[in-house]
Design a protein around this motif. Structure first.
Motif, PDB file in Angstrom:
ATOM      1  N   SER A 106      38.991 -30.676 -36.111  1.00 56.78           N
ATOM      2  CA  SER A 106      37.654 -31.123 -36.497  1.00 56.78           C
ATOM      3  C   SER A 106      37.512 -31.250 -38.001  1.00 56.78           C
ATOM      4  N   LEU A 107      38.083 -30.289 -38.716  1.00 50.90           N
ATOM      5  CA  LEU A 107      37.899 -30.273 -40.161  1.00 50.90           C
ATOM      6  C   LEU A 107      38.777 -31.287 -40.880  1.00 50.90           C
ATOM      7  N   ARG A 108      39.883 -31.676 -40.271  1.00 44.45           N
ATOM      8  CA  ARG A 108      40.813 -32.563 -40.944  1.00 44.45           C
ATOM      9  C   ARG A 108      40.705 -34.015 -40.506  1.00 44.45           C
ATOM     10  N   TRP A 109      40.537 -34.256 -39.181  1.00 45.39           N
ATOM     11  CA  TRP A 109      40.652 -35.630 -38.696  1.00 45.39           C
ATOM     12  C   TRP A 109      39.425 -36.172 -37.983  1.00 45.39           C
ATOM     13  N   ASN A 110      38.755 -35.340 -37.228  1.00 43.03           N
ATOM     14  CA  ASN A 110      37.647 -35.847 -36.419  1.00 43.03           C
ATOM     15  C   ASN A 110      36.425 -36.139 -37.284  1.00 43.03           C
ATOM     16  N   LEU A 111      35.658 -37.081 -36.855  1.00 46.15           N
ATOM     17  CA  LEU A 111      34.406 -37.391 -37.543  1.00 46.15           C
ATOM     18  C   LEU A 111      33.327 -36.497 -36.957  1.00 46.15           C
ATOM     19  N   GLU A 112      33.011 -35.431 -37.656  1.00 49.55           N
ATOM     20  CA  GLU A 112      32.061 -34.434 -37.179  1.00 49.55           C
ATOM     21  C   GLU A 112      30.864 -34.389 -38.120  1.00 49.55           C
ATOM     22  N   ALA A 113      29.762 -33.883 -37.600  1.00 49.63           N
ATOM     23  CA  ALA A 113      28.552 -33.752 -38.426  1.00 49.63           C
ATOM     24  C   ALA A 113      27.870 -32.425 -38.105  1.00 49.63           C
ATOM     25  N   ASN A 114      27.480 -31.731 -39.145  1.00 51.96           N
ATOM     26  CA  ASN A 114      26.742 -30.481 -39.011  1.00 51.96           C
ATOM     27  C   ASN A 114      25.505 -30.531 -39.889  1.00 51.96           C
ATOM     28  N   GLN A 115      24.506 -29.806 -39.456  1.00 51.22           N
ATOM     29  CA  GLN A 115      23.286 -29.652 -40.245  1.00 51.22           C
ATOM     30  C   GLN A 115      23.271 -28.237 -40.783  1.00 51.22           C
ATOM     31  N   GLU A 116      23.031 -28.093 -42.069  1.00 52.54           N
ATOM     32  CA  GLU A 116      22.960 -26.776 -42.678  1.00 52.54           C
ATOM     33  C   GLU A 116      21.518 -26.437 -42.994  1.00 52.54           C
ATOM     34  N   VAL A 117      21.136 -25.199 -42.687  1.00 51.30           N
ATOM     35  CA  VAL A 117      19.778 -24.732 -42.943  1.00 51.30           C
ATOM     36  C   VAL A 117      19.864 -23.371 -43.621  1.00 51.30           C
ATOM     37  N   ALA A 118      19.277 -23.251 -44.775  1.00 51.57           N
ATOM     38  CA  ALA A 118      19.217 -21.979 -45.498  1.00 51.57           C
ATOM     39  C   ALA A 118      17.776 -21.483 -45.447  1.00 51.57           C
ATOM     40  N   ASP A 119      17.462 -20.734 -44.395  1.00 49.17           N
ATOM     41  CA  ASP A 119      16.102 -20.262 -44.179  1.00 49.17           C
ATOM     42  C   ASP A 119      16.171 -18.981 -43.358  1.00 49.17           C
ATOM     43  N   ARG A 120      15.572 -17.917 -43.849  1.00 47.44           N
ATOM     44  CA  ARG A 120      15.636 -16.620 -43.175  1.00 47.44           C
ATOM     45  C   ARG A 120      15.036 -16.662 -41.774  1.00 47.44           C
ATOM     46  N   CYS A 121      13.884 -17.291 -41.613  1.00 44.22           N
ATOM     47  CA  CYS A 121      13.224 -17.356 -40.303  1.00 44.22           C
ATOM     48  C   CYS A 121      14.105 -18.090 -39.285  1.00 44.22           C
ATOM     49  N   PHE A 122      14.653 -19.207 -39.700  1.00 44.08           N
ATOM     50  CA  PHE A 122      15.534 -19.964 -38.806  1.00 44.08           C
ATOM     51  C   PHE A 122      16.791 -19.148 -38.484  1.00 44.08           C
ATOM     52  N   ALA A 123      17.356 -18.495 -39.494  1.00 46.87           N
ATOM     53  CA  ALA A 123      18.550 -17.679 -39.280  1.00 46.87           C
ATOM     54  C   ALA A 123      18.258 -16.534 -38.303  1.00 46.87           C
ATOM     55  N   ASP A 124      17.084 -15.932 -38.402  1.00 47.81           N
ATOM     56  CA  ASP A 124      16.723 -14.858 -37.472  1.00 47.81           C
ATOM     57  C   ASP A 124      16.581 -15.377 -36.041  1.00 47.81           C
ATOM     58  N   THR A 125      16.054 -16.577 -35.896  1.00 48.26           N
ATOM     59  CA  THR A 125      15.944 -17.196 -34.570  1.00 48.26           C
ATOM     60  C   THR A 125      17.331 -17.457 -33.990  1.00 48.26           C
ATOM     61  N   VAL A 126      18.222 -17.980 -34.815  1.00 47.62           N
ATOM     62  CA  VAL A 126      19.595 -18.238 -34.370  1.00 47.62           C
ATOM     63  C   VAL A 126      20.296 -16.920 -34.037  1.00 47.62           C
ATOM     64  N   ALA A 127      20.068 -15.886 -34.836  1.00 49.40           N
ATOM     65  CA  ALA A 127      20.665 -14.581 -34.564  1.00 49.40           C
ATOM     66  C   ALA A 127      20.214 -14.048 -33.203  1.00 49.40           C
ATOM     67  N   ALA A 128      18.947 -14.241 -32.867  1.00 49.41           N
ATOM     68  CA  ALA A 128      18.442 -13.803 -31.556  1.00 49.41           C
ATOM     69  C   ALA A 128      19.143 -14.553 -30.428  1.00 49.41           C
ATOM     70  N   LEU A 129      19.405 -15.837 -30.627  1.00 50.68           N
ATOM     71  CA  LEU A 129      20.144 -16.610 -29.621  1.00 50.68           C
ATOM     72  C   LEU A 129      21.576 -16.089 -29.474  1.00 50.68           C
ATOM     73  N   PHE A 130      22.214 -15.800 -30.602  1.00 53.00           N
ATOM     74  CA  PHE A 130      23.556 -15.207 -30.557  1.00 53.00           C
ATOM     75  C   PHE A 130      23.530 -13.890 -29.789  1.00 53.00           C
ATOM     76  N   GLU A 131      22.555 -13.025 -30.116  1.00 57.00           N
ATOM     77  CA  GLU A 131      22.468 -11.715 -29.459  1.00 57.00           C
ATOM     78  C   GLU A 131      22.342 -11.869 -27.948  1.00 57.00           C
ATOM     79  N   ARG A 132      21.544 -12.830 -27.527  1.00 57.67           N
ATOM     80  CA  ARG A 132      21.390 -13.079 -26.086  1.00 57.67           C
ATOM     81  C   ARG A 132      22.728 -13.491 -25.472  1.00 57.67           C
ATOM     82  N   ASP A 133      23.476 -14.321 -26.174  1.00 62.32           N
ATOM     83  CA  ASP A 133      24.772 -14.757 -25.662  1.00 62.32           C
ATOM     84  C   ASP A 133      25.810 -13.634 -25.693  1.00 62.32           C
ATOM     85  N   PHE A 134      25.750 -12.763 -26.702  1.00 61.75           N
ATOM     86  CA  PHE A 134      26.673 -11.628 -26.751  1.00 61.75           C
ATOM     87  C   PHE A 134      26.493 -10.727 -25.528  1.00 61.75           C
TER      88      PHE A 134
END
Length: 176
Positions: A106-134
Motif C-alpha cells: 500500500s505504501l509503495r505501489w498502491n494508490l491509497e488515500a487516508n484522511q488525517e484528523v488531529a482532534d482530541r474529541c474525534f480521537a477519543d471516539t475512535v479509541a472507544a471504537l477500538f476498545e469495543r473491537d478489542f
C-alpha cells in the motif's frame, strides 16, 4: 508520503499508538518504530484479522512478525466476529483512516488515500471504537504464540518467503 508521516507520529507518540489493518505486512522500519514506542512505555496495540479473512496468506505473512513485536511489548489482537476490513491509526490525539493497509504494498505501489484528523474529541471516539473491537478480539500472548501449531508455523514461513520474493520482484531497479 503517508509512511513517513505515520512513522513520525508513532515516534512522537507518548500515550498510545493503536493500529487496525486488514492486511498488515509491515516494513522493517515500521516494525522498528512500533517496538521503540512500546519500549519507551507507549501503549502499542495492533488489531489484525483473525481466521475469518479474505486473504489468509497475507495474514500468515503478517503473523511471522508477531514474535519480535510481542517481545518488544506490542500487544497484538486478532479480530474474531467476522472479517476485519478497517484501516485506522490512532496515535495520541491524531487519527488516520482510509484505504491504506500500512503494508509495503500500500505504501509503495498502491494508490491509497487516508484522511488525517488531529482532534482530541474525534480521537477519543475512535479509541472507544477500538476498545469495543478489542473486547471481541483474541489477545495473542507470548506463551500462546510459542505454542501455536506447527502447520501455522509452516504457513507463516511459506507466506513470508513469498512476500520477500514478491517484494524483491516489485522493487524498482536503480539505474546503474
Amino acid at each position: 508520503m503517508l509512511a513517513n508521516g505515520v512513522l513520525r507520529r508513532i515516534d512522537s507518540s507518548t500515550q498510545r499508538a493503536w493500529i487496525m489493518s486488514a492486511y498488515f505486512v509491515p516494513a522493517r522500519r515500521f516494525r522498528a518504530a512500533l517496538g521503540r514506542a512500546a519500549r519507551r512505555g507507549v501503549d502499542v496495540r495492533l488489531l489484525n484479522p483473525g481466521a475469518r479473512t479474505d486473504h489468509p496468506w497475507v495474514r500468515y505473512a503478517a503473523r511471522r512478525f508477531y514474535a519480535r513485536m510481542l517481545r518488544s511489548g506490542v500487544r497484538i489482537y486478532e479480530y474474531q466476529p467476522h472479517m476485519l476490513h478497517g484501516k485506522v491509526i490512532l496515535c495520541d490525539d491524531w487519527v488516520s483512516v482510509g484505504s491504506s493497509n500500512l503494508d509495503r504494498w500500500s505504501l509503495r505501489w498502491n494508490l491509497e488515500a487516508n484522511q488525517e484528523v488531529a482532534d482530541r474529541c474525534f480521537a477519543d471516539t475512535v479509541a472507544a471504537l477500538f476498545e469495543r473491537d478489542f473486547l471481541v478480539s483474541r489477545l495473542i500472548s507470548r506463551r500462546h504464540w510459542r505454542e501455536r501449531a506447527w502447520l501455522d508455523r509452516l504457513r507463516e514461513s511459506i507466506a513470508g518467503a513469498l512476500d520477500r520474493r514478491l517484494d524483491r520482484w516489485r522493487r524498482p531497479r536503480r539505474p546503474e
